[in-house]
Design an enzyme around this catalytic site. Structure first.
Site, PDB file in Angstrom:
ATOM      1  N   LYS A 281       0.841  -1.202   0.000  1.00  0.00           N
ATOM      2  CA  LYS A 281       0.000   0.000   0.000  1.00  0.00           C
ATOM      3  C   LYS A 281       0.873   1.248   0.000  1.00  0.00           C
ATOM      4  CE  LYS A 281      -3.967  -1.839   2.598  1.00  0.00           C
ATOM      5  NZ  LYS A 281      -4.984  -1.625   1.569  1.00  0.00           N
ATOM      6  N   ARG A 355     -10.337 -11.500   1.958  1.00  0.00           N
ATOM      7  CA  ARG A 355     -11.205 -12.568   1.431  1.00  0.00           C
ATOM      8  C   ARG A 355     -10.518 -13.927   1.488  1.00  0.00           C
ATOM      9  NH1 ARG A 355     -11.674  -9.311  -4.093  1.00  0.00           N
ATOM     10  NH2 ARG A 355     -11.292  -7.653  -2.583  1.00  0.00           N
TER      11      ARG A 355
HETATM   12  N1  BES Z   1      -8.260  -3.696   4.312  1.00  0.00           N
HETATM   13  C1  BES Z   1      -8.345  -3.309   2.962  1.00  0.00           C
HETATM   14  C2  BES Z   1      -9.620  -2.513   2.647  1.00  0.00           C
HETATM   15  C3  BES Z   1      -9.633  -1.105   3.140  1.00  0.00           C
HETATM   16  C4  BES Z   1      -8.915  -0.125   2.485  1.00  0.00           C
HETATM   17  C5  BES Z   1     -10.400  -0.768   4.221  1.00  0.00           C
HETATM   18  C6  BES Z   1      -8.961   1.179   2.938  1.00  0.00           C
HETATM   19  C7  BES Z   1     -10.461   0.542   4.663  1.00  0.00           C
HETATM   20  C8  BES Z   1      -9.735   1.512   4.030  1.00  0.00           C
HETATM   21  C9  BES Z   1      -8.358  -4.540   2.063  1.00  0.00           C
HETATM   22  O1  BES Z   1      -7.565  -5.579   2.502  1.00  0.00           O
HETATM   23  C10 BES Z   1      -7.821  -4.131   0.733  1.00  0.00           C
HETATM   24  O2  BES Z   1      -6.696  -3.729   0.675  1.00  0.00           O
HETATM   25  N2  BES Z   1      -8.644  -4.211  -0.291  1.00  0.00           N
HETATM   26  C11 BES Z   1      -8.255  -3.836  -1.599  1.00  0.00           C
HETATM   27  C12 BES Z   1      -8.829  -4.841  -2.563  1.00  0.00           C
HETATM   28  C13 BES Z   1      -8.333  -4.687  -3.961  1.00  0.00           C
HETATM   29  C14 BES Z   1      -6.866  -4.975  -4.040  1.00  0.00           C
HETATM   30  C15 BES Z   1      -9.117  -5.623  -4.868  1.00  0.00           C
HETATM   31  C16 BES Z   1      -8.777  -2.436  -1.867  1.00  0.00           C
HETATM   32  O3  BES Z   1      -9.898  -2.127  -1.429  1.00  0.00           O
HETATM   33  O4  BES Z   1      -8.066  -1.655  -2.458  1.00  0.00           O
HETATM   34 MN    MN Z   2      -5.569  -5.380   1.873  1.00  0.00          MN
END
Ligand code: BES
Ligand code: MN
Ligand code: ZN
Length: 501
Positions: A281, A355
Protein backbone atom coordinates in the site's frame (compact mmCIF):
# COMPACT_ATOMS: atom_id res chain seq x y z
CA UNK A 1 -20.88 6.21 35.31
CA UNK A 2 -24.30 5.44 36.73
CA UNK A 3 -27.58 5.49 34.81
CA UNK A 4 -30.67 5.84 36.98
CA UNK A 5 -34.41 6.22 36.67
CA UNK A 6 -36.26 8.24 39.31
CA UNK A 7 -39.67 9.56 40.06
CA UNK A 8 -39.93 13.22 39.22
CA UNK A 9 -39.19 15.50 42.14
CA UNK A 10 -37.16 18.45 41.05
CA UNK A 11 -36.53 19.59 44.61
CA UNK A 12 -34.80 16.27 45.31
CA UNK A 13 -32.57 16.73 42.32
CA UNK A 14 -31.09 20.10 43.22
CA UNK A 15 -27.51 18.89 43.22
CA UNK A 16 -27.90 17.93 39.61
CA UNK A 17 -28.20 20.01 36.52
CA UNK A 18 -31.81 19.63 35.33
CA UNK A 19 -32.10 19.06 31.59
CA UNK A 20 -35.31 19.96 29.77
CA UNK A 21 -36.06 19.28 26.13
CA UNK A 22 -38.45 21.63 24.36
CA UNK A 23 -39.79 21.58 20.82
CA UNK A 24 -40.03 24.75 18.77
CA UNK A 25 -43.83 24.70 18.60
CA UNK A 26 -44.51 27.32 21.26
CA UNK A 27 -45.75 24.73 23.69
CA UNK A 28 -44.13 24.11 27.03
CA UNK A 29 -43.92 20.50 28.15
CA UNK A 30 -45.66 19.59 31.40
CA UNK A 31 -42.60 20.02 33.58
CA UNK A 32 -41.48 23.15 31.77
CA UNK A 33 -44.93 24.58 32.37
CA UNK A 34 -44.64 23.85 36.11
CA UNK A 35 -41.23 25.50 36.37
CA UNK A 36 -42.49 28.40 34.32
CA UNK A 37 -45.48 28.91 36.59
CA UNK A 38 -43.48 28.78 39.82
CA UNK A 39 -40.89 31.15 38.40
CA UNK A 40 -43.64 33.54 37.30
CA UNK A 41 -43.22 33.14 33.58
CA UNK A 42 -39.40 33.26 33.59
CA UNK A 43 -38.95 30.54 30.94
CA UNK A 44 -41.71 31.72 28.61
CA UNK A 45 -40.41 35.25 28.84
CA UNK A 46 -36.92 34.20 27.73
CA UNK A 47 -38.43 32.23 24.83
CA UNK A 48 -40.56 35.21 23.82
CA UNK A 49 -37.52 37.48 23.84
CA UNK A 50 -35.59 35.02 21.69
CA UNK A 51 -33.00 34.36 24.42
CA UNK A 52 -33.91 30.68 24.40
CA UNK A 53 -33.99 29.18 20.91
CA UNK A 54 -35.30 25.69 20.34
CA UNK A 55 -33.96 24.39 17.05
CA UNK A 56 -32.65 20.85 17.37
CA UNK A 57 -29.54 20.94 19.55
CA UNK A 58 -29.76 24.61 20.60
CA UNK A 59 -28.60 24.88 24.22
CA UNK A 60 -29.31 27.45 26.93
CA UNK A 61 -27.91 27.05 30.41
CA UNK A 62 -29.77 29.01 33.09
CA UNK A 63 -28.71 29.43 36.73
CA UNK A 64 -30.79 29.90 39.89
CA UNK A 65 -34.32 29.70 38.53
CA UNK A 66 -36.43 32.18 40.55
CA UNK A 67 -38.62 30.72 43.31
CA UNK A 68 -37.31 27.20 42.72
CA UNK A 69 -34.50 25.11 44.22
CA UNK A 70 -33.07 24.62 40.70
CA UNK A 71 -29.50 25.85 40.49
CA UNK A 72 -28.78 24.83 36.93
CA UNK A 73 -31.34 24.34 34.20
CA UNK A 74 -30.18 23.26 30.77
CA UNK A 75 -32.79 23.78 28.08
CA UNK A 76 -32.05 21.94 24.86
CA UNK A 77 -34.09 22.40 21.69
CA UNK A 78 -35.77 19.35 20.22
CA UNK A 79 -36.66 21.23 17.04
CA UNK A 80 -39.64 20.07 15.05
CA UNK A 81 -41.86 17.74 17.03
CA UNK A 82 -42.79 15.68 13.98
CA UNK A 83 -39.16 15.15 12.98
CA UNK A 84 -37.90 14.09 16.41
CA UNK A 85 -37.01 10.53 15.42
CA UNK A 86 -34.22 8.24 16.66
CA UNK A 87 -31.49 10.15 14.82
CA UNK A 88 -32.77 13.51 16.01
CA UNK A 89 -32.85 12.18 19.56
CA UNK A 90 -29.21 11.11 19.21
CA UNK A 91 -28.20 14.58 17.97
CA UNK A 92 -30.14 16.11 20.83
CA UNK A 93 -28.32 13.92 23.37
CA UNK A 94 -24.98 14.75 21.77
CA UNK A 95 -25.71 18.46 22.15
CA UNK A 96 -26.47 17.83 25.83
CA UNK A 97 -23.21 15.92 26.36
CA UNK A 98 -21.27 18.63 24.59
CA UNK A 99 -22.65 21.23 26.97
CA UNK A 100 -22.04 19.06 30.04
CA UNK A 101 -18.39 18.75 29.04
CA UNK A 102 -17.97 22.45 28.27
CA UNK A 103 -19.47 23.46 31.57
CA UNK A 104 -17.80 20.66 33.56
CA UNK A 105 -21.12 19.38 34.87
CA UNK A 106 -20.90 15.88 36.31
CA UNK A 107 -24.42 15.05 37.44
CA UNK A 108 -27.62 15.49 35.46
CA UNK A 109 -31.29 14.81 35.86
CA UNK A 110 -32.96 14.73 32.50
CA UNK A 111 -36.70 15.20 32.46
CA UNK A 112 -38.20 12.53 30.21
CA UNK A 113 -39.31 14.52 27.17
CA UNK A 114 -42.94 13.81 26.16
CA UNK A 115 -41.93 14.09 22.51
CA UNK A 116 -40.00 10.81 22.79
CA UNK A 117 -43.21 8.84 23.11
CA UNK A 118 -44.49 9.48 19.63
CA UNK A 119 -41.38 8.25 17.81
CA UNK A 120 -38.95 6.30 19.91
CA UNK A 121 -40.40 4.98 23.14
CA UNK A 122 -38.83 4.84 26.59
CA UNK A 123 -36.89 1.60 26.17
CA UNK A 124 -35.16 2.77 23.01
CA UNK A 125 -34.57 6.18 24.55
CA UNK A 126 -32.68 4.66 27.48
CA UNK A 127 -30.67 2.54 25.04
CA UNK A 128 -29.53 5.54 23.04
CA UNK A 129 -28.71 7.52 26.18
CA UNK A 130 -26.17 4.88 27.20
CA UNK A 131 -24.85 4.68 23.65
CA UNK A 132 -24.45 8.42 23.07
CA UNK A 133 -23.22 9.26 26.58
CA UNK A 134 -20.68 6.42 26.73
CA UNK A 135 -19.37 7.22 23.29
CA UNK A 136 -19.09 10.95 24.10
CA UNK A 137 -17.03 10.26 27.21
CA UNK A 138 -14.92 7.50 25.66
CA UNK A 139 -11.19 8.19 25.55
CA UNK A 140 -8.32 5.91 24.65
CA UNK A 141 -5.52 7.10 26.91
CA UNK A 142 -3.75 3.85 27.37
CA UNK A 143 -0.46 5.01 25.90
CA UNK A 144 -0.33 8.57 27.21
CA UNK A 145 2.31 8.95 29.88
CA UNK A 146 0.82 12.29 30.93
CA UNK A 147 -2.80 13.22 30.94
CA UNK A 148 -3.25 16.91 30.28
CA UNK A 149 -6.48 18.88 29.94
CA UNK A 150 -8.64 15.91 30.76
CA UNK A 151 -12.29 16.70 30.03
CA UNK A 152 -14.49 16.37 33.11
CA UNK A 153 -16.34 13.10 33.40
CA UNK A 154 -19.97 12.42 34.14
CA UNK A 155 -20.72 10.39 37.25
CA UNK A 156 -24.50 10.18 37.25
CA UNK A 157 -27.14 10.39 34.55
CA UNK A 158 -30.68 10.24 35.88
CA UNK A 159 -33.87 10.23 33.84
CA UNK A 160 -36.84 11.50 35.79
CA UNK A 161 -40.49 10.81 35.01
CA UNK A 162 -43.65 10.33 37.05
CA UNK A 163 -45.04 7.58 34.83
CA UNK A 164 -44.63 4.15 36.39
CA UNK A 165 -44.81 2.22 33.10
CA UNK A 166 -42.09 4.37 31.56
CA UNK A 167 -39.84 3.78 34.55
CA UNK A 168 -39.80 0.04 33.93
CA UNK A 169 -39.11 0.45 30.25
CA UNK A 170 -36.34 2.93 30.96
CA UNK A 171 -34.75 0.58 33.48
CA UNK A 172 -34.80 -2.31 31.00
CA UNK A 173 -33.31 -0.01 28.35
CA UNK A 174 -30.53 1.01 30.75
CA UNK A 175 -29.69 -2.60 31.63
CA UNK A 176 -29.39 -3.64 28.00
CA UNK A 177 -27.92 -0.30 26.96
CA UNK A 178 -25.13 -0.44 29.56
CA UNK A 179 -24.16 -3.98 28.52
CA UNK A 180 -24.15 -2.85 24.92
CA UNK A 181 -22.22 0.34 25.59
CA UNK A 182 -19.58 -1.69 27.43
CA UNK A 183 -19.43 -4.10 24.50
CA UNK A 184 -18.80 -1.14 22.23
CA UNK A 185 -16.05 0.08 24.55
CA UNK A 186 -14.46 -3.40 24.45
CA UNK A 187 -14.56 -3.31 20.65
CA UNK A 188 -13.06 0.16 20.49
CA UNK A 189 -10.32 -0.62 23.01
CA UNK A 190 -9.27 -3.72 21.11
CA UNK A 191 -9.42 -2.00 17.73
CA UNK A 192 -7.50 1.06 18.90
CA UNK A 193 -4.49 -0.94 20.09
CA UNK A 194 -1.36 -0.63 17.96
CA UNK A 195 -0.33 -3.52 15.71
CA UNK A 196 2.90 -4.18 17.62
CA UNK A 197 0.76 -5.13 20.61
CA UNK A 198 -2.48 -6.40 19.13
CA UNK A 199 -1.48 -9.31 16.90
CA UNK A 200 -3.34 -12.56 16.26
CA UNK A 201 -1.97 -14.04 19.49
CA UNK A 202 -3.24 -11.04 21.44
CA UNK A 203 -6.71 -11.52 19.95
CA UNK A 204 -6.54 -15.17 20.99
CA UNK A 205 -5.59 -14.19 24.56
CA UNK A 206 -8.54 -11.79 24.67
CA UNK A 207 -10.83 -14.57 23.47
CA UNK A 208 -9.55 -16.85 26.23
CA UNK A 209 -9.93 -14.12 28.84
CA UNK A 210 -13.58 -13.75 27.80
CA UNK A 211 -14.08 -17.47 28.39
CA UNK A 212 -12.51 -17.07 31.84
CA UNK A 213 -14.95 -14.27 32.60
CA UNK A 214 -18.11 -16.01 31.37
CA UNK A 215 -18.80 -19.70 31.97
CA UNK A 216 -21.22 -19.57 29.01
CA UNK A 217 -18.26 -19.03 26.66
CA UNK A 218 -15.70 -21.63 25.60
CA UNK A 219 -12.72 -20.49 23.56
CA UNK A 220 -10.55 -22.59 21.27
CA UNK A 221 -7.53 -21.28 19.36
CA UNK A 222 -6.16 -22.79 16.16
CA UNK A 223 -2.53 -21.95 15.41
CA UNK A 224 -0.69 -22.37 12.11
CA UNK A 225 -0.09 -26.08 12.65
CA UNK A 226 -3.79 -26.79 13.10
CA UNK A 227 -4.77 -24.47 10.23
CA UNK A 228 -2.35 -26.40 8.01
CA UNK A 229 -3.79 -29.75 9.10
CA UNK A 230 -7.21 -28.46 8.11
CA UNK A 231 -5.95 -27.37 4.69
CA UNK A 232 -6.61 -23.67 5.30
CA UNK A 233 -3.90 -22.65 2.84
CA UNK A 234 -5.47 -19.37 1.72
CA UNK A 235 -5.61 -18.16 5.34
CA UNK A 236 -2.03 -19.30 5.94
CA UNK A 237 -0.74 -17.74 2.69
CA UNK A 238 -1.70 -14.26 3.91
CA UNK A 239 0.21 -14.65 7.17
CA UNK A 240 3.25 -16.41 5.79
CA UNK A 241 5.24 -13.19 5.33
CA UNK A 242 4.78 -12.18 8.95
CA UNK A 243 6.70 -13.17 12.07
CA UNK A 244 3.45 -13.10 14.01
CA UNK A 245 1.69 -16.44 13.94
CA UNK A 246 -1.75 -16.58 12.33
CA UNK A 247 -4.36 -17.64 14.87
CA UNK A 248 -8.03 -18.36 14.52
CA UNK A 249 -9.91 -17.72 17.76
CA UNK A 250 -13.23 -19.49 18.20
CA UNK A 251 -15.54 -18.32 20.98
CA UNK A 252 -18.59 -20.52 21.53
CA UNK A 253 -21.41 -19.01 23.53
CA UNK A 254 -24.16 -21.33 24.78
CA UNK A 255 -27.20 -19.56 26.17
CA UNK A 256 -29.81 -21.92 24.82
CA UNK A 257 -30.89 -24.66 27.20
CA UNK A 258 -31.35 -26.93 24.22
CA UNK A 259 -27.61 -26.92 23.60
CA UNK A 260 -27.99 -28.61 20.23
CA UNK A 261 -29.95 -25.60 18.88
CA UNK A 262 -28.31 -24.33 15.71
CA UNK A 263 -25.96 -21.42 16.40
CA UNK A 264 -25.60 -18.11 14.67
CA UNK A 265 -22.00 -17.82 13.54
CA UNK A 266 -20.19 -14.47 13.41
CA UNK A 267 -16.87 -14.32 11.56
CA UNK A 268 -14.65 -11.24 11.98
CA UNK A 269 -11.78 -10.28 9.71
CA UNK A 270 -8.83 -9.87 12.05
CA UNK A 271 -5.98 -8.42 10.01
CA UNK A 272 -4.04 -6.88 12.87
CA UNK A 273 -2.03 -5.05 10.22
CA UNK A 274 -2.52 -4.96 6.47
CA UNK A 275 0.51 -3.51 4.70
CA UNK A 276 -0.81 -4.89 1.41
CA UNK A 277 2.01 -7.44 1.35
CA UNK A 278 4.08 -7.55 -1.87
CA UNK A 279 1.33 -5.46 -3.54
CA UNK A 280 2.27 -2.92 -0.91
CA UNK A 281 0.00 0.00 0.00
CA UNK A 282 1.06 3.66 -0.31
CA UNK A 283 2.67 5.10 2.85
CA UNK A 284 -0.01 7.75 3.50
CA UNK A 285 -2.42 6.52 6.17
CA UNK A 286 -0.91 3.05 6.16
CA UNK A 287 -0.91 3.27 9.97
CA UNK A 288 -4.69 3.05 9.81
CA UNK A 289 -4.42 -0.50 8.56
CA UNK A 290 -4.08 -1.51 12.21
CA UNK A 291 -7.87 -1.12 12.13
CA UNK A 292 -8.13 -3.93 9.61
CA UNK A 293 -9.11 -6.14 12.55
CA UNK A 294 -12.26 -4.16 13.34
CA UNK A 295 -14.43 -7.05 12.15
CA UNK A 296 -12.80 -9.29 14.77
CA UNK A 297 -13.07 -6.56 17.41
CA UNK A 298 -16.78 -6.24 16.58
CA UNK A 299 -17.30 -9.96 17.12
CA UNK A 300 -15.47 -9.69 20.45
CA UNK A 301 -17.70 -6.82 21.64
CA UNK A 302 -20.86 -8.63 20.53
CA UNK A 303 -19.84 -11.83 22.36
CA UNK A 304 -19.15 -9.90 25.55
CA UNK A 305 -22.52 -8.15 25.32
CA UNK A 306 -24.63 -11.26 24.74
CA UNK A 307 -22.81 -13.13 27.48
CA UNK A 308 -23.56 -10.29 29.89
CA UNK A 309 -27.19 -10.22 28.82
CA UNK A 310 -27.40 -14.03 28.96
CA UNK A 311 -29.33 -14.18 25.70
CA UNK A 312 -31.08 -17.54 25.30
CA UNK A 313 -29.37 -18.41 22.00
CA UNK A 314 -26.24 -20.12 20.78
CA UNK A 315 -23.65 -18.00 19.03
CA UNK A 316 -20.19 -18.86 17.74
CA UNK A 317 -17.90 -15.86 17.29
CA UNK A 318 -14.64 -16.17 15.37
CA UNK A 319 -11.73 -13.77 15.13
CA UNK A 320 -9.63 -14.61 12.07
CA UNK A 321 -6.32 -13.16 13.27
CA UNK A 322 -3.50 -12.63 10.79
CA UNK A 323 -0.92 -10.08 9.60
CA UNK A 324 -0.21 -9.20 5.97
CA UNK A 325 3.48 -8.27 5.53
CA UNK A 326 5.99 -8.12 2.68
CA UNK A 327 9.05 -10.31 3.19
CA UNK A 328 11.06 -13.07 1.55
CA UNK A 329 8.52 -15.58 2.77
CA UNK A 330 5.45 -13.65 1.65
CA UNK A 331 2.93 -15.00 -0.80
CA UNK A 332 3.17 -13.31 -4.17
CA UNK A 333 1.00 -12.08 -7.00
CA UNK A 334 0.83 -15.07 -9.34
CA UNK A 335 0.74 -17.73 -6.63
CA UNK A 336 -1.99 -20.33 -6.92
CA UNK A 337 -3.41 -21.58 -3.64
CA UNK A 338 -5.67 -24.51 -2.84
CA UNK A 339 -8.31 -23.52 -0.30
CA UNK A 340 -9.84 -25.72 2.39
CA UNK A 341 -12.92 -26.05 0.16
CA UNK A 342 -10.77 -27.57 -2.58
CA UNK A 343 -11.29 -24.61 -4.91
CA UNK A 344 -8.13 -22.95 -6.24
CA UNK A 345 -7.29 -19.25 -6.23
CA UNK A 346 -4.89 -17.33 -8.42
CA UNK A 347 -3.49 -14.44 -6.38
CA UNK A 348 -3.62 -11.27 -8.48
CA UNK A 349 -3.10 -8.83 -5.67
CA UNK A 350 -1.73 -9.66 -2.22
CA UNK A 351 -3.64 -6.65 -0.86
CA UNK A 352 -6.93 -8.48 -1.48
CA UNK A 353 -6.04 -10.61 1.55
CA UNK A 354 -9.15 -10.33 3.69
CA UNK A 355 -11.20 -12.57 1.43
CA UNK A 356 -8.44 -15.20 1.54
CA UNK A 357 -8.46 -15.32 5.31
CA UNK A 358 -12.25 -15.30 5.35
CA UNK A 359 -12.87 -17.92 2.66
CA UNK A 360 -11.16 -20.69 4.60
CA UNK A 361 -12.76 -19.58 7.85
CA UNK A 362 -16.17 -19.63 6.14
CA UNK A 363 -15.48 -23.17 4.96
CA UNK A 364 -14.35 -24.20 8.43
CA UNK A 365 -17.50 -22.98 10.20
CA UNK A 366 -19.84 -25.25 8.22
CA UNK A 367 -19.11 -27.82 10.96
CA UNK A 368 -21.24 -25.81 13.39
CA UNK A 369 -24.33 -26.44 11.23
CA UNK A 370 -25.22 -22.75 11.49
CA UNK A 371 -28.67 -21.21 11.40
CA UNK A 372 -27.17 -18.05 9.93
CA UNK A 373 -23.62 -16.92 9.20
CA UNK A 374 -22.59 -13.27 9.19
CA UNK A 375 -19.08 -12.13 8.39
CA UNK A 376 -17.93 -8.67 9.35
CA UNK A 377 -14.94 -7.22 7.53
CA UNK A 378 -13.12 -4.04 6.61
CA UNK A 379 -12.91 -5.64 3.21
CA UNK A 380 -12.80 -3.07 0.42
CA UNK A 381 -11.82 0.55 -0.16
CA UNK A 382 -14.50 0.40 -2.85
CA UNK A 383 -17.14 0.27 -0.12
CA UNK A 384 -16.06 3.75 1.01
CA UNK A 385 -16.38 4.96 -2.59
CA UNK A 386 -19.87 3.49 -2.83
CA UNK A 387 -21.37 4.30 0.58
CA UNK A 388 -19.02 6.84 2.15
CA UNK A 389 -18.40 6.65 5.85
CA UNK A 390 -22.11 6.46 6.57
CA UNK A 391 -23.41 3.05 5.58
CA UNK A 392 -22.24 -0.48 6.20
CA UNK A 393 -22.36 -2.46 2.97
CA UNK A 394 -24.46 -5.63 3.06
CA UNK A 395 -24.33 -8.60 0.71
CA UNK A 396 -26.32 -11.77 1.30
CA UNK A 397 -27.25 -15.05 -0.35
CA UNK A 398 -30.55 -15.10 1.56
CA UNK A 399 -33.27 -12.42 1.44
CA UNK A 400 -34.76 -13.29 4.81
CA UNK A 401 -31.44 -12.85 6.61
CA UNK A 402 -30.78 -9.62 4.72
CA UNK A 403 -34.18 -8.27 5.81
CA UNK A 404 -33.55 -9.19 9.44
CA UNK A 405 -30.21 -7.38 9.38
CA UNK A 406 -31.63 -4.32 7.64
CA UNK A 407 -34.40 -4.15 10.20
CA UNK A 408 -31.88 -4.42 13.06
CA UNK A 409 -29.89 -1.66 11.37
CA UNK A 410 -32.98 0.52 11.18
CA UNK A 411 -33.89 -0.04 14.81
CA UNK A 412 -30.39 0.68 16.05
CA UNK A 413 -29.65 3.59 13.72
CA UNK A 414 -26.55 1.75 12.44
CA UNK A 415 -27.11 2.58 8.77
CA UNK A 416 -26.71 -0.33 6.38
CA UNK A 417 -27.32 -0.70 2.64
CA UNK A 418 -27.70 -3.91 0.68
CA UNK A 419 -25.77 -4.26 -2.58
CA UNK A 420 -26.71 -6.63 -5.39
CA UNK A 421 -24.81 -9.80 -6.19
CA UNK A 422 -25.49 -11.72 -9.38
CA UNK A 423 -23.87 -13.67 -12.18
CA UNK A 424 -22.75 -10.59 -14.09
CA UNK A 425 -20.34 -9.73 -11.25
CA UNK A 426 -19.21 -13.30 -10.73
CA UNK A 427 -17.52 -13.26 -14.16
CA UNK A 428 -15.13 -10.57 -12.99
CA UNK A 429 -13.35 -13.03 -10.71
CA UNK A 430 -12.98 -15.91 -13.16
CA UNK A 431 -9.37 -16.99 -13.70
CA UNK A 432 -7.82 -18.46 -16.84
CA UNK A 433 -5.70 -20.95 -14.92
CA UNK A 434 -7.35 -21.45 -11.52
CA UNK A 435 -10.96 -21.52 -10.28
CA UNK A 436 -10.93 -17.82 -9.49
CA UNK A 437 -8.72 -14.77 -8.97
CA UNK A 438 -8.68 -12.90 -5.68
CA UNK A 439 -9.34 -9.41 -7.11
CA UNK A 440 -12.05 -8.44 -9.59
CA UNK A 441 -10.86 -5.03 -10.74
CA UNK A 442 -12.00 -1.53 -9.82
CA UNK A 443 -15.60 -1.75 -10.95
CA UNK A 444 -18.01 -2.91 -8.26
CA UNK A 445 -15.12 -3.86 -5.99
CA UNK A 446 -17.28 -4.44 -2.92
CA UNK A 447 -19.62 -6.68 -4.86
CA UNK A 448 -16.91 -8.79 -6.50
CA UNK A 449 -15.36 -9.29 -3.06
CA UNK A 450 -18.80 -10.47 -1.92
CA UNK A 451 -19.03 -12.74 -4.98
CA UNK A 452 -15.71 -14.25 -4.02
CA UNK A 453 -16.93 -15.06 -0.50
CA UNK A 454 -20.25 -16.36 -1.84
CA UNK A 455 -18.37 -19.22 -3.50
CA UNK A 456 -17.51 -20.52 -0.03
CA UNK A 457 -20.86 -20.03 1.68
CA UNK A 458 -23.25 -22.08 -0.39
CA UNK A 459 -23.98 -24.54 2.42
CA UNK A 460 -25.82 -22.04 4.63
CA UNK A 461 -27.67 -18.72 4.89
CA UNK A 462 -25.00 -16.08 4.81
CA UNK A 463 -24.59 -12.32 4.96
CA UNK A 464 -21.48 -10.19 4.65
CA UNK A 465 -21.04 -6.76 6.23
CA UNK A 466 -18.36 -4.56 4.67
CA UNK A 467 -17.45 -2.04 7.38
CA UNK A 468 -14.43 -0.47 5.64
CA UNK A 469 -16.08 2.97 5.75
CA UNK A 470 -17.77 2.79 9.13
CA UNK A 471 -15.50 0.95 11.56
CA UNK A 472 -13.17 3.83 12.28
CA UNK A 473 -12.74 7.53 11.63
CA UNK A 474 -9.56 8.83 10.01
CA UNK A 475 -7.50 11.94 10.48
CA UNK A 476 -6.72 14.01 13.56
CA UNK A 477 -9.32 12.32 15.74
CA UNK A 478 -8.80 8.87 14.37
CA UNK A 479 -10.30 6.04 16.32
CA UNK A 480 -12.54 3.00 16.18
CA UNK A 481 -16.28 3.73 16.15
CA UNK A 482 -17.53 0.45 17.59
CA UNK A 483 -19.80 -0.06 14.60
CA UNK A 484 -21.62 -2.35 13.84
CA UNK A 485 -21.83 -3.84 17.35
CA UNK A 486 -25.22 -2.24 17.99
CA UNK A 487 -26.96 -3.60 14.92
CA UNK A 488 -25.60 -7.10 15.49
CA UNK A 489 -26.67 -7.12 19.13
CA UNK A 490 -30.06 -5.80 18.01
CA UNK A 491 -30.29 -8.63 15.49
CA UNK A 492 -29.44 -11.16 18.21
CA UNK A 493 -31.88 -9.59 20.69
CA UNK A 494 -34.65 -9.93 18.11
CA UNK A 495 -33.58 -13.49 17.32
CA UNK A 496 -33.57 -14.43 21.01
CA UNK A 497 -37.18 -13.24 21.39
CA UNK A 498 -38.20 -16.33 19.44
CA UNK A 499 -36.94 -18.45 22.33
CA UNK A 500 -38.32 -16.38 25.17
CA UNK A 501 -41.96 -17.33 24.80
N1 BES B 1 -8.26 -3.70 4.31
C1 BES B 1 -8.35 -3.31 2.96
C2 BES B 1 -9.62 -2.51 2.65
C3 BES B 1 -9.63 -1.11 3.14
C4 BES B 1 -8.91 -0.13 2.49
C5 BES B 1 -10.40 -0.77 4.22
C6 BES B 1 -8.96 1.18 2.94
C7 BES B 1 -10.46 0.54 4.66
C8 BES B 1 -9.73 1.51 4.03
C9 BES B 1 -8.36 -4.54 2.06
O1 BES B 1 -7.56 -5.58 2.50
C10 BES B 1 -7.82 -4.13 0.73
O2 BES B 1 -6.70 -3.73 0.67
N2 BES B 1 -8.64 -4.21 -0.29
C11 BES B 1 -8.26 -3.84 -1.60
C12 BES B 1 -8.83 -4.84 -2.56
C13 BES B 1 -8.33 -4.69 -3.96
C14 BES B 1 -6.87 -4.98 -4.04
C15 BES B 1 -9.12 -5.62 -4.87
C16 BES B 1 -8.78 -2.44 -1.87
O3 BES B 1 -9.90 -2.13 -1.43
O4 BES B 1 -8.07 -1.66 -2.46
MN1 MN C 1 -5.57 -5.38 1.87
ZN1 ZN D 1 -7.26 -5.73 4.50
Amino acid sequence: MEFLVKNIDLAAQIDDCIVLGLCNDNQLSTVAEQINTISQGYIQDLINKGDITLQLGDVTLLYQIPNTPIRKLLIVGCGDKKAFNLNAAKKWLEAICQQLTTKAINQVSLVYPDVIEQHTGAYQFARIITEVVDSHYYAFNHFKTQLKNQPPILTKFTVVTDKQSLQQELEQGFIEGVALAEGIVATKNLANLPPNICNADYLAEQGKALADRFSSITTTVLGEKQLADLGMNAYLAVGQGSNNESKLTIMEYKGQSNSSAKPIVLVGKGLTFDSGGISIKPAASMDEMKYDMCGAATVFGVMQTIARLKLPINVVGLMAGCENMPSASSYRPGDIIKTMSGQTIEVINTDAEGRLVLCDTLTYIARFDPEYVIDIATLTGACIVALGHHYNGLIANNDQLAELLLSAAQQSGDKTWRLPMDEAFQKQIDSTIADMVNAGGREGGTITAGCFLSRFTQAYKWAHLDIAGTAWTSGANKGATGRPVTMLVQFLLEHSKKFND
